[in-house]
Scaffold this motif. Sequence first.
Motif, PDB file in Angstrom:
ATOM      1  N   ASP A  61      16.381  63.357  51.024  1.00  0.00           N
ATOM      2  CA  ASP A  61      17.048  63.836  49.804  1.00  0.00           C
ATOM      3  C   ASP A  61      18.560  63.848  49.979  1.00  0.00           C
ATOM      4  O   ASP A  61      19.317  63.508  49.063  1.00  0.00           O
ATOM      5  CB  ASP A  61      16.554  65.241  49.450  1.00  0.00           C
ATOM      6  CG  ASP A  61      15.107  65.254  49.005  1.00  0.00           C
ATOM      7  OD1 ASP A  61      14.573  64.185  48.657  1.00  0.00           O
ATOM      8  OD2 ASP A  61      14.494  66.342  49.012  1.00  0.00           O
ATOM      9  N   CYS A  62      19.000  64.253  51.173  1.00  0.00           N
ATOM     10  CA  CYS A  62      20.431  64.305  51.473  1.00  0.00           C
ATOM     11  C   CYS A  62      21.031  62.902  51.447  1.00  0.00           C
ATOM     12  O   CYS A  62      22.109  62.672  50.878  1.00  0.00           O
ATOM     13  CB  CYS A  62      20.646  64.958  52.830  1.00  0.00           C
ATOM     14  SG  CYS A  62      22.360  65.374  53.184  1.00  0.00           S
ATOM     15  N   LYS A  63      20.340  61.951  52.039  1.00  0.00           N
ATOM     16  CA  LYS A  63      20.812  60.561  52.057  1.00  0.00           C
ATOM     17  C   LYS A  63      20.928  60.019  50.637  1.00  0.00           C
ATOM     18  O   LYS A  63      21.900  59.318  50.305  1.00  0.00           O
ATOM     19  CB  LYS A  63      19.863  59.695  52.883  1.00  0.00           C
ATOM     20  CG  LYS A  63      20.287  58.245  53.009  1.00  0.00           C
ATOM     21  CD  LYS A  63      19.325  57.475  53.896  1.00  0.00           C
ATOM     22  CE  LYS A  63      19.770  56.020  54.062  1.00  0.00           C
ATOM     23  NZ  LYS A  63      19.797  55.285  52.794  1.00  0.00           N
ATOM     24  N   SER A  64      19.953  60.348  49.794  1.00  0.00           N
ATOM     25  CA  SER A  64      19.987  59.883  48.405  1.00  0.00           C
ATOM     26  C   SER A  64      21.199  60.443  47.669  1.00  0.00           C
ATOM     27  O   SER A  64      21.889  59.720  46.935  1.00  0.00           O
ATOM     28  CB  SER A  64      18.697  60.297  47.698  1.00  0.00           C
ATOM     29  OG  SER A  64      18.725  59.910  46.333  1.00  0.00           O
ATOM     30  N   ALA A  65      21.477  61.732  47.885  1.00  0.00           N
ATOM     31  CA  ALA A  65      22.629  62.357  47.227  1.00  0.00           C
ATOM     32  C   ALA A  65      23.936  61.757  47.729  1.00  0.00           C
ATOM     33  O   ALA A  65      24.861  61.490  46.943  1.00  0.00           O
ATOM     34  CB  ALA A  65      22.606  63.869  47.462  1.00  0.00           C
TER      35      ALA A  65
END
Length: 368
Positions: A61-65
């Motif tokens: 999720d962090c990578k996507s953001a």
Amino acid sequence: MGRILSRIFNGETSNSPECSSVVVHINPGEENYEPWCLPQHELGNWFSENIQHGTNAFAKDCKSAIDSVVQHIYCRCSENILAFHVYKVVKGGSLGKGTMVKDLSDVDLVAFVSQPYLEPISKIEKEEYKETLSGIIADLTSTLRGVQNVQIIRSDEYLLNFKIQVGSRWIDVDLLPTTDNVPKFQRSYRKLFLTMLDCGNGTRQLYSASFVQYRKQFVKEQPGYVKELIRLVKYWASRFLPKYLQKSYPLELITIYRWEKAGKPSYLDKAQGLRSVLKVLTKLDRLRVYWSYMSGVDYQLNEIIIRKLDMKSPIVLDPANPTNNVCFMYKEDKIEVLASAAKRTLKTDLLKSVTVWPYFGEYRAHRW
């Protein structure tokens, strides 16, 4: 990986001055909670359920953001809204190195700006470089202001700091613009580091961001079980250390160093690994560690750097940039705080009966 070259003064008396400051325990009573109250054999399951579980999903999720922010910057460059071109953004920090712990990790982004807009430090004066860098940071601040789920915090002469929302959490991000200050595909980086030695500290800091790929690679290439131990050490730091001593990179390197000095065991008992790392933290004033990771870096060059920059223990040189002692902030009363927290943890039910890893090798270089 290159060679580890290190010294830890076993059995010698430290020459460090006594510290008279009072050590205040963080989270009093933490020892009574899991995993510190557990027996050694239950740590693996606790780690899987409480640290490993959820971290991979959080990292995704962090990578996507983060990717959404990176794409926003690329788009502004392609639309000529920004006067410069960013040709590459490297994800550093825990996210890039694969050592992220959910709810605890920060992110470093290094944006490489194309020449000739930002020329390498070796080609222009320091003040011209800093002035151009300052303008780039101001433009990046402007272009990210108002972006959904992004909250600008501050900026300085080296970076822009902002928070980004990941689910219900807000993650700290440092965005550092740079250019190709580190020549690619060099047979030897010795000349570069000798050149950096002749620079002032402020100029050497301007080089720092350009080493991100090598810094990231050094940690990322470690075996998965070593990165799991690093996550456990980071979790320990979040529970026993004040915020200003929870910086990830020194703890990552100390963990890798201790594993290497144990002979790189392929089986890693987490409790034994944690105890071994914490024992190092009780003797930081005796620590002197460096690697021959970058081509052209050897025992002699590392010692020249330490001597010329008048570095004081604890010394752990950045494998990617040995002119940087990553433990420079561990001085005097801070060493006492770290040692007190480590000793406090070593007395817990989890670790009090655990044996540490043995040490292999002498002071001189050892091929691993």
